[in-house]
Design a protein around this motif. Sequence first.
Motif, mmCIF file in Angstrom:
data_model
loop_
_atom_site.group_PDB
_atom_site.id
_atom_site.type_symbol
_atom_site.label_atom_id
_atom_site.label_comp_id
_atom_site.label_asym_id
_atom_site.label_seq_id
_atom_site.Cartn_x
_atom_site.Cartn_y
_atom_site.Cartn_z
ATOM 1 N N ARG A 1 -26.977 34.994 144.798
ATOM 2 C CA ARG A 1 -27.254 33.143 145.542
ATOM 3 C C ARG A 1 -26.731 31.873 143.871
ATOM 4 O O ARG A 1 -26.343 31.318 145.043
ATOM 5 N N ASP A 2 -27.937 32.310 144.068
ATOM 6 C CA ASP A 2 -27.847 31.298 142.284
ATOM 7 C C ASP A 2 -26.379 31.323 142.285
ATOM 8 O O ASP A 2 -25.770 30.938 141.887
ATOM 9 N N SER B 1 -32.188 36.141 145.684
ATOM 10 C CA SER B 1 -31.926 34.552 144.852
ATOM 11 C C SER B 1 -31.606 34.886 144.106
ATOM 12 O O SER B 1 -30.730 33.960 143.604
#
Length: 271
Positions: free
Chosen positions: A141-142, A138
Motif C-alpha cells: 500500500r505504501d 502495508s
Amino acid sequence: MSDLAMSGENNLQCSLRPLLSVRNLTKLYAEQKGFQNVSFDLYPGEVLGIVGESGSGKTTLLEALSGRCCPDKGEVLYLNNENGIDDLYRMAESQRRRLQRTEWGIVHQKPMDGLRARVSAGGNIGERLMAVGARNYSAIRDTASGWLSEVEIGYDRIDDMPTTFSGGMQQRLQIARNLVTHPRLIFMDEPTGGLDVSVQARLLDLLRHLVTDLNLAVVIVTHDLAVARLLAHRLIVMRRSEIVESGLTDQVLDDPQHPYTQLLVSSVLQS
C-alpha cells in the motif's frame, strides 16, 4: 539535441548489448495487412518510435514485439537479467506471460484495457507488485501510494475504482501499474490518443521524466509526429506493412528522404 535524446545517446554508449534484437520479423494476415521483414536493435534507455498511417502495420508489429501475437517468421531476442538471450517465441507461454508481468510493461491506448475495472487504484498497482513476490500489505500500500503521487494522483483516490477516474487519470494509473516493478522495457500503443491537448501535454511531460529517471527502453506506436519528436530517439516509418524509412528522429522529421515520410511531415506542417 533534446535532453532526452542526449540521455539516450549516453545510455547507448554505456551499453554494448541490445536489450531487444528483432530479425526479419513478419506477420501478414491479409493482402498488405500486418508487417514484413522488420529488423532493428533496441538498447537500454532508448526510445524507438513507430509511426505511419492507419493500417500500416504498426500496431500489429507492437503486438508481435510484446508477445501478444505470433509472427509468421523471424525472431525477437531479449537480453534477460542474467545476460542470457531469450527467444520470445521459443519460450514457454508461462515464461512469456511472466516476462510481460515483471520485466516488461504494456501501456494500451484505451487505459481500461490495461486496468482491472473492479479493483481499486491502489489494488491495480498492488497486483503488479504481488506478481513479483510482494506479500506485505502495508508495504504494498505504501508503494502504491508513492506511485500514485509519482503520476500526480492524490492519495485520497487510492481506494477509488479506476472507472471513476477521468481518461487522463486512468492513463496515468495504467502507467503507474506498469512501472511500479521497475521493468526494463515498455511497449506503448498511442498513449496520448483520445486525450485533449492539455491532458496530453501533462502526460508527455510525465513520460519524459519517467523514461529518463528509470532508464527505460521503450517502443512507442503513435500517429502523432509531435509525440514522436518529443519522446523518441529513433524513428521507424511504416506504410503498407513495410518500413519505408528509419533513423534518428530529428533526421527523419527534419530531412525526410522517402516520399511518404515527406507527405507525413508536410501534412503536419500544413495543419
